[in-house]
Design a protein around this motif. Structure first.
Motif, PDB file in Angstrom:
ATOM      1  N   ALA A 163      -1.472  -8.354  -7.225  1.00  0.00           N
ATOM      2  CA  ALA A 163      -2.471  -8.143  -6.171  1.00  0.00           C
ATOM      3  C   ALA A 163      -3.637  -7.321  -6.723  1.00  0.00           C
ATOM      4  CB  ALA A 163      -1.848  -7.413  -4.985  1.00  0.00           C
ATOM      5  N   TYR A 164      -4.824  -7.623  -6.233  1.00  0.00           N
ATOM      6  CA  TYR A 164      -6.038  -6.910  -6.627  1.00  0.00           C
ATOM      7  C   TYR A 164      -6.595  -6.138  -5.434  1.00  0.00           C
ATOM      8  CZ  TYR A 164      -6.236  -9.039 -11.212  1.00  0.00           C
ATOM      9  OH  TYR A 164      -5.945  -9.396 -12.511  1.00  0.00           O
ATOM     10  N   VAL A 165      -6.990  -4.901  -5.689  1.00  0.00           N
ATOM     11  CA  VAL A 165      -7.563  -4.029  -4.673  1.00  0.00           C
ATOM     12  C   VAL A 165      -8.965  -3.650  -5.117  1.00  0.00           C
ATOM     13  CG1 VAL A 165      -7.373  -1.755  -3.585  1.00  0.00           C
ATOM     14  CG2 VAL A 165      -5.309  -3.132  -3.964  1.00  0.00           C
ATOM     15  N   TYR A 166      -9.940  -3.848  -4.257  1.00  0.00           N
ATOM     16  CA  TYR A 166     -11.329  -3.489  -4.565  1.00  0.00           C
ATOM     17  C   TYR A 166     -11.619  -2.086  -4.075  1.00  0.00           C
ATOM     18  CZ  TYR A 166     -16.464  -3.674  -4.457  1.00  0.00           C
ATOM     19  OH  TYR A 166     -17.800  -3.410  -4.641  1.00  0.00           O
ATOM     20  N   GLN A 167     -12.261  -1.294  -4.919  1.00  0.00           N
ATOM     21  CA  GLN A 167     -12.506   0.108  -4.602  1.00  0.00           C
ATOM     22  C   GLN A 167     -13.055   0.284  -3.190  1.00  0.00           C
ATOM     23  OE1 GLN A 167     -15.514   1.197  -7.635  1.00  0.00           O
ATOM     24  NE2 GLN A 167     -16.996   1.265  -5.975  1.00  0.00           N
ATOM     25  N   GLY A 168     -12.474   1.234  -2.476  1.00  0.00           N
ATOM     26  CA  GLY A 168     -12.919   1.542  -1.124  1.00  0.00           C
ATOM     27  C   GLY A 168     -12.187   0.791  -0.040  1.00  0.00           C
ATOM     28  N   GLU A 169     -11.510  -0.306  -0.383  1.00  0.00           N
ATOM     29  CA  GLU A 169     -10.772  -0.998   0.677  1.00  0.00           C
ATOM     30  C   GLU A 169      -9.609  -0.141   1.146  1.00  0.00           C
ATOM     31  OE1 GLU A 169      -7.567  -4.153  -0.448  1.00  0.00           O
ATOM     32  OE2 GLU A 169      -9.312  -4.662  -1.624  1.00  0.00           O
ATOM     33  N   GLU A 170      -9.096   0.731   0.254  1.00  0.00           N
ATOM     34  CA  GLU A 170      -8.018   1.616   0.667  1.00  0.00           C
ATOM     35  C   GLU A 170      -8.506   2.678   1.652  1.00  0.00           C
ATOM     36  OE1 GLU A 170      -9.704   3.844  -2.953  1.00  0.00           O
ATOM     37  OE2 GLU A 170      -9.602   1.788  -2.156  1.00  0.00           O
ATOM     38  N   LEU A 171      -9.816   2.781   1.818  1.00  0.00           N
ATOM     39  CA  LEU A 171     -10.396   3.671   2.821  1.00  0.00           C
ATOM     40  C   LEU A 171     -10.787   2.913   4.087  1.00  0.00           C
ATOM     41  CD1 LEU A 171     -12.737   5.748   0.461  1.00  0.00           C
ATOM     42  CD2 LEU A 171     -10.375   6.250   1.130  1.00  0.00           C
ATOM     43  N   GLY A 172     -10.599   1.602   4.070  1.00  0.00           N
ATOM     44  CA  GLY A 172     -10.996   0.787   5.215  1.00  0.00           C
ATOM     45  C   GLY A 172     -12.498   0.609   5.319  1.00  0.00           C
ATOM     46  N   LEU A 173     -13.216   0.725   4.193  1.00  0.00           N
ATOM     47  CA  LEU A 173     -14.671   0.650   4.258  1.00  0.00           C
ATOM     48  C   LEU A 173     -15.126  -0.736   4.706  1.00  0.00           C
ATOM     49  CD1 LEU A 173     -15.854   2.483   1.004  1.00  0.00           C
ATOM     50  CD2 LEU A 173     -15.504   3.427   3.299  1.00  0.00           C
ATOM     51  N   PRO A 174     -16.125  -0.792   5.585  1.00  0.00           N
ATOM     52  CA  PRO A 174     -16.762  -2.055   5.939  1.00  0.00           C
ATOM     53  C   PRO A 174     -17.950  -2.306   5.012  1.00  0.00           C
ATOM     54  CG  PRO A 174     -17.627  -0.348   7.337  1.00  0.00           C
ATOM     55  CD  PRO A 174     -16.635   0.334   6.401  1.00  0.00           C
ATOM     56  N   ASP A 175     -18.535  -3.485   5.099  1.00  0.00           N
ATOM     57  CA  ASP A 175     -19.827  -3.711   4.459  1.00  0.00           C
ATOM     58  C   ASP A 175     -20.898  -2.912   5.189  1.00  0.00           C
ATOM     59  OD1 ASP A 175     -20.683  -6.748   2.802  1.00  0.00           O
ATOM     60  OD2 ASP A 175     -18.791  -5.668   2.654  1.00  0.00           O
ATOM     61  N   VAL A 176     -21.917  -2.510   4.459  1.00  0.00           N
ATOM     62  CA  VAL A 176     -23.096  -1.909   5.077  1.00  0.00           C
ATOM     63  C   VAL A 176     -24.091  -3.045   5.282  1.00  0.00           C
ATOM     64  CG1 VAL A 176     -24.922  -0.196   4.872  1.00  0.00           C
ATOM     65  CG2 VAL A 176     -22.653   0.274   3.923  1.00  0.00           C
ATOM     66  N   LEU A 190      -5.955   5.090   4.033  1.00  0.00           N
ATOM     67  CA  LEU A 190      -5.605   5.555   2.695  1.00  0.00           C
ATOM     68  C   LEU A 190      -4.114   5.847   2.594  1.00  0.00           C
ATOM     69  CD1 LEU A 190      -6.234   6.510  -0.152  1.00  0.00           C
ATOM     70  CD2 LEU A 190      -6.944   8.726   0.807  1.00  0.00           C
ATOM     71  N   GLU A 191      -3.551   6.527   3.583  1.00  0.00           N
ATOM     72  CA  GLU A 191      -2.118   6.828   3.523  1.00  0.00           C
ATOM     73  C   GLU A 191      -1.280   5.558   3.685  1.00  0.00           C
ATOM     74  OE1 GLU A 191      -0.888   9.432   2.433  1.00  0.00           O
ATOM     75  OE2 GLU A 191      -2.644  10.762   2.504  1.00  0.00           O
ATOM     76  N   LEU A 192      -1.797   4.576   4.412  1.00  0.00           N
ATOM     77  CA  LEU A 192      -1.092   3.303   4.501  1.00  0.00           C
ATOM     78  C   LEU A 192      -1.006   2.642   3.128  1.00  0.00           C
ATOM     79  CD1 LEU A 192       0.161   0.990   6.244  1.00  0.00           C
ATOM     80  CD2 LEU A 192      -2.163   0.054   6.396  1.00  0.00           C
ATOM     81  N   TYR A 193      -2.107   2.622   2.389  1.00  0.00           N
ATOM     82  CA  TYR A 193      -2.100   2.046   1.040  1.00  0.00           C
ATOM     83  C   TYR A 193      -1.150   2.817   0.127  1.00  0.00           C
ATOM     84  CZ  TYR A 193      -5.838  -1.492   1.253  1.00  0.00           C
ATOM     85  OH  TYR A 193      -6.583  -2.616   1.506  1.00  0.00           O
ATOM     86  N   ARG A 194      -1.225   4.139   0.174  1.00  0.00           N
ATOM     87  CA  ARG A 194      -0.347   4.941  -0.685  1.00  0.00           C
ATOM     88  C   ARG A 194       1.114   4.645  -0.382  1.00  0.00           C
ATOM     89  NH1 ARG A 194      -3.843  10.583  -0.113  1.00  0.00           N
ATOM     90  NH2 ARG A 194      -5.133  10.295  -1.998  1.00  0.00           N
ATOM     91  N   ALA A 195       1.438   4.567   0.905  1.00  0.00           N
ATOM     92  CA  ALA A 195       2.819   4.295   1.294  1.00  0.00           C
ATOM     93  C   ALA A 195       3.233   2.889   0.873  1.00  0.00           C
ATOM     94  CB  ALA A 195       2.982   4.476   2.805  1.00  0.00           C
ATOM     95  N   ALA A 196       2.349   1.916   1.074  1.00  0.00           N
ATOM     96  CA  ALA A 196       2.682   0.534   0.732  1.00  0.00           C
ATOM     97  C   ALA A 196       2.929   0.376  -0.761  1.00  0.00           C
ATOM     98  CB  ALA A 196       1.554  -0.388   1.180  1.00  0.00           C
ATOM     99  N   LEU A 197       2.107   1.016  -1.587  1.00  0.00           N
ATOM    100  CA  LEU A 197       2.282   0.891  -3.029  1.00  0.00           C
ATOM    101  C   LEU A 197       3.534   1.630  -3.500  1.00  0.00           C
ATOM    102  CD1 LEU A 197      -1.424   1.137  -4.204  1.00  0.00           C
ATOM    103  CD2 LEU A 197       0.000  -0.893  -3.944  1.00  0.00           C
ATOM    104  N   ALA A 198       3.889   2.731  -2.830  1.00  0.00           N
ATOM    105  CA  ALA A 198       5.128   3.429  -3.158  1.00  0.00           C
ATOM    106  C   ALA A 198       6.343   2.561  -2.811  1.00  0.00           C
ATOM    107  CB  ALA A 198       5.195   4.765  -2.429  1.00  0.00           C
ATOM    108  N   VAL A 199       6.307   1.924  -1.638  1.00  0.00           N
ATOM    109  CA  VAL A 199       7.411   1.044  -1.235  1.00  0.00           C
ATOM    110  C   VAL A 199       7.519  -0.135  -2.197  1.00  0.00           C
ATOM    111  CG1 VAL A 199       8.239  -0.522   0.557  1.00  0.00           C
ATOM    112  CG2 VAL A 199       7.294   1.697   1.195  1.00  0.00           C
ATOM    113  N   ARG A 200       6.387  -0.687  -2.577  1.00  0.00           N
ATOM    114  CA  ARG A 200       6.389  -1.829  -3.489  1.00  0.00           C
ATOM    115  C   ARG A 200       7.058  -1.485  -4.815  1.00  0.00           C
ATOM    116  NH1 ARG A 200       2.971  -6.768  -4.255  1.00  0.00           N
ATOM    117  NH2 ARG A 200       2.689  -7.048  -6.504  1.00  0.00           N
ATOM    118  N   ARG A 201       6.849  -0.270  -5.291  1.00  0.00           N
ATOM    119  CA  ARG A 201       7.499   0.152  -6.535  1.00  0.00           C
ATOM    120  C   ARG A 201       8.999   0.342  -6.343  1.00  0.00           C
ATOM    121  NH1 ARG A 201       4.338   2.400 -10.738  1.00  0.00           N
ATOM    122  NH2 ARG A 201       2.101   2.262 -10.343  1.00  0.00           N
ATOM    123  N   GLU A 202       9.398   0.832  -5.184  1.00  0.00           N
ATOM    124  CA  GLU A 202      10.814   1.127  -4.954  1.00  0.00           C
ATOM    125  C   GLU A 202      11.636  -0.116  -4.654  1.00  0.00           C
ATOM    126  OE1 GLU A 202      10.954   3.983  -1.827  1.00  0.00           O
ATOM    127  OE2 GLU A 202      10.848   5.675  -3.205  1.00  0.00           O
TER     128      GLU A 202
END
Length: 578
Positions: A409-422, A492-504
């Motif tokens: 999976a690829y993550v683009y910078q800022g999507e883990e913050l829920g950023l929208p387009d400007v 951000l915490e959702l992404y952190r948690a998801a990536l931790a679960v994915r590793r486990e």
């Protein structure tokens, strides 16, 4: 609010485990950094390599396996660095080669791989080859390294064929010869400042094999190949005829894209990468977060093709390792459409033994938090904000669905913050070359490239000590890393948690298949060993079996009496393991 996973593993131990695996790329999560918009170390408003280096611990703690860097080479920046003047130099706006070396070394110490962008379809018009080709005039052998052609018409006043630039307007520009006369035309599938290489000339292949070795010797772990489908053009450069301008990216059969000849180039490149993958890497000063071998160098193709089956040709065993799944990226938030593209992707990749890749956003398309905020059918080039709350809810759900699928999976910078387009950038700050092409697009890509916020305060919300090259909205203060860190339910915490679960949970990311489970219309449910993913794409809550303990949810599921209520536009991960 999302249910958070209780305890993530120590980041360095997880990273070391991935780093030691030679096939790490098969299920890796790779984070795209757009250098000018990630972190600014010197306060000039432009991100740089030193800024990225300082933020590497953030990426380690986020839980990604590798970092892909968009171009930082010496460039006039006519197309944000995708017009390269010197492939072996760092542009001064980003630093120098010592900064690149330090970044690679620090990343390795943290257990992160580094993938760099390679731009082989075209150079800058300020590349030494092209400048000399113009200066030497007609008959210069250097012109054979590009596509120079005489024009049509009585005096050569018409382009050699009817090809159009991806950025709009003709794909040909006529040169003024040293004597002041109007001369030949040269091909540029993108901006006029980006002349296409002629890959039939042996010097071009020799040069790029040398460039590969230069960066492999620097220690990089792979290359993302820009316009990987464009290097070879159909013999004779035939006219295109009538066509849909929107299909120029490669969504239809084109004489300048996805020609079978590209595969011979990549088979040659693969032998170089395999040679380096056998080398032993240097031992680092720390036993944590380093790997003992450099094995597992990879190629990633940006290949826009008409079908996912054509994309699979790029990842045959003796060619590239991964190819971006643009069919998935462009799929609407719809269960039926998503299941179709997931099945077709897995089926196409299985015969060639390559992992599927999944991506929702990048530097060329509208961020998925904005795409999903708008009505379906608008594509990946959206210029309206839409329903921000709806878009974020769907984006979070789409992320958990993506991270549950087999492959990388690829993550683009800022999507883990829920950023929208400007979507309301002033015209005077826009820099997308498509904006300046009279018959082209309207520069939509700037909206997804605005520098990301790190803190609640400051002239650029922690991006740097000064301002930023594109202005950030005031509301981004509360979307910053600082604001979201430790905040229950934050993206951000959702992404952190998801990536931790994915590793486990090894089932996540592994394998090449999913087991579809019965589900209501508008809902996807699939199992993978002791793991079940349920994604509700409907605008209303649905009830499904409680498949076990809830590992994570993008919204707030309610479990009772053997059933679970999955809210609208929500994805839930279950495990039957207790």
């Amino acid at each position: 609010m999302s249910q958070q996973h209780p305890a993530a593993p120590a980041p360095h131990s997880a990273a070391a485990t991935v780093a030691d695996r030679r096939d790490w790329w098969r299920d890796a999560v790779i984070y795209q950094v757009y250098p000018r918009s990630f972190a600014d170390s010197d306060g000039d408003g432009m991100g740089d390599l030193a800024g990225i280096r300082a933020r590497l611990p953030y990426l380690r703690d986020l839980g990604v396996d590798a970092v892909w860097l968009s171009p930082f080479y010496a460039s006039p920046q006519a197309d944000a660095g995708y017009d390269v003047a010197d492939y072996r130099a760092v542009d001064p706006m980003f630093g120098n080669l010592l900064d690149a070396d330090a970044l690679i070394r620090d990343a390795h110490e943290l257990g992160l791989r580094i993938i760099v962008d390679l731009v082989p379809n075209h150079s800058s018009d300020q590349h030494e080859w092209f400048k000399r080709a113009l200066a030497e005039g007609p008959g210069s052998p250097l012109r054979d390294r590009y596509h120079f052609r005489p024009g049509k018409g009585k005096n050569g006043e018409l382009p050699p064929n009817d090809w159009e630039s991806i950025f709009g307007g003709p794909a040909w520009t006529r040169v003024t010869e040293p004597d002041g006369s109007a001369g030949a035309w040269y091909l540029h599938l993108f901006a006029p400042e980006q002349p296409d290489f002629n890959w039939e000339h042996p010097a071009v292949g020799d040069e790029f094999r040398s460039i590969l070795r230069f960066w492999l010797d620097m220690g990089v772990d792979g290359f993302r190949i820009d316009v990987a489908h464009g290097l070879v053009k159909a013999a004779g450069l035939p006219d295109l005829g009538s066509h849909d301008q929107l299909k120029l990216l490669g969504n239809d059969v084109m004489p300048f894209f996805d020609q079978d000849g590209v595969h011979a180039i990549y088979r040659q490149w693969r032998t170089i990468l395999d040679e380096y993958s056998k080398d032993k890497g240097p031992e680092g000063p720390s036993s944590e977060g380093r790997w003992r071998e450099t094995g597992g160098r990879i190629f990633v193709a940006e290949a826009w093709t008409p079908t996912v089956e054509r994309t699979a040709n790029y990842v045959r065993p003796d060619e590239l390792h991964q190819a971006f799944n643009f069919q998935y990226l462009s799929t609407e938030w719809d269960a039926k459409e998503l299941r179709t593209v997931i099945d077709r992707t897995l089926e196409a990749m299985r015969p060639v033994g390559a992992p599927a890749t999944w991506v929702l956003s990048n530097h060329d398309v509208t961020r998925h938090a904005t795409r999903f905020a708008n009505p379906p059918g608008l594509g990946t080039q959206i210029r309206t904000a839409g329903d921000r709350e709806l878009g974020l809810r769907r984006a979070r759900a789409a992320t958990l669905l993506m991270l549950a699928l087999p492959g990388s999976a690829y993550v683009y910078q800022g999507e883990e913050l829920g950023l929208p387009d400007v979507v309301d950038l002033p015209d005077e700050v826009r820099q997308d070359p498509a904006y300046f092409r009279g018959a082209g697009q309207d520069g939509f890509r700037d909206g997804c490239r605005v520098p990301i916020p790190w803190t609640r305060t400051g002239p650029s919300y922690g991006f740097g000590a000064g301002g930023s090259w594109l202005p950030q909205p005031a509301e981004w203060a509360e979307l910053s890393v600082e604001a979201q860190t430790g905040a229950a339910g934050s993206t951000l915490e959702l992404y952190r948690a998801a990536l931790a679960v994915r590793r486990e949970h090894p089932a996540l990311g592994a394998g090449d298949a999913v087991e579809w489970l019965p589900a209501p219309d508008g809902v996807l449910a699939f199992g993978r060993g002791a793991f079940v993913c349920v994604a509700n794409t409907r605008g209303e809550a649905v009830t499904v079996p409680a498949y076990g303990r809830v590992l994570l949810a993008s919204g707030e599921p309610v479990a009772a009496d053997g059933e679970a209520t999955v809210p609208a536009d929500t994805t839930v991960w279950f495990t039957t393991r207790h």
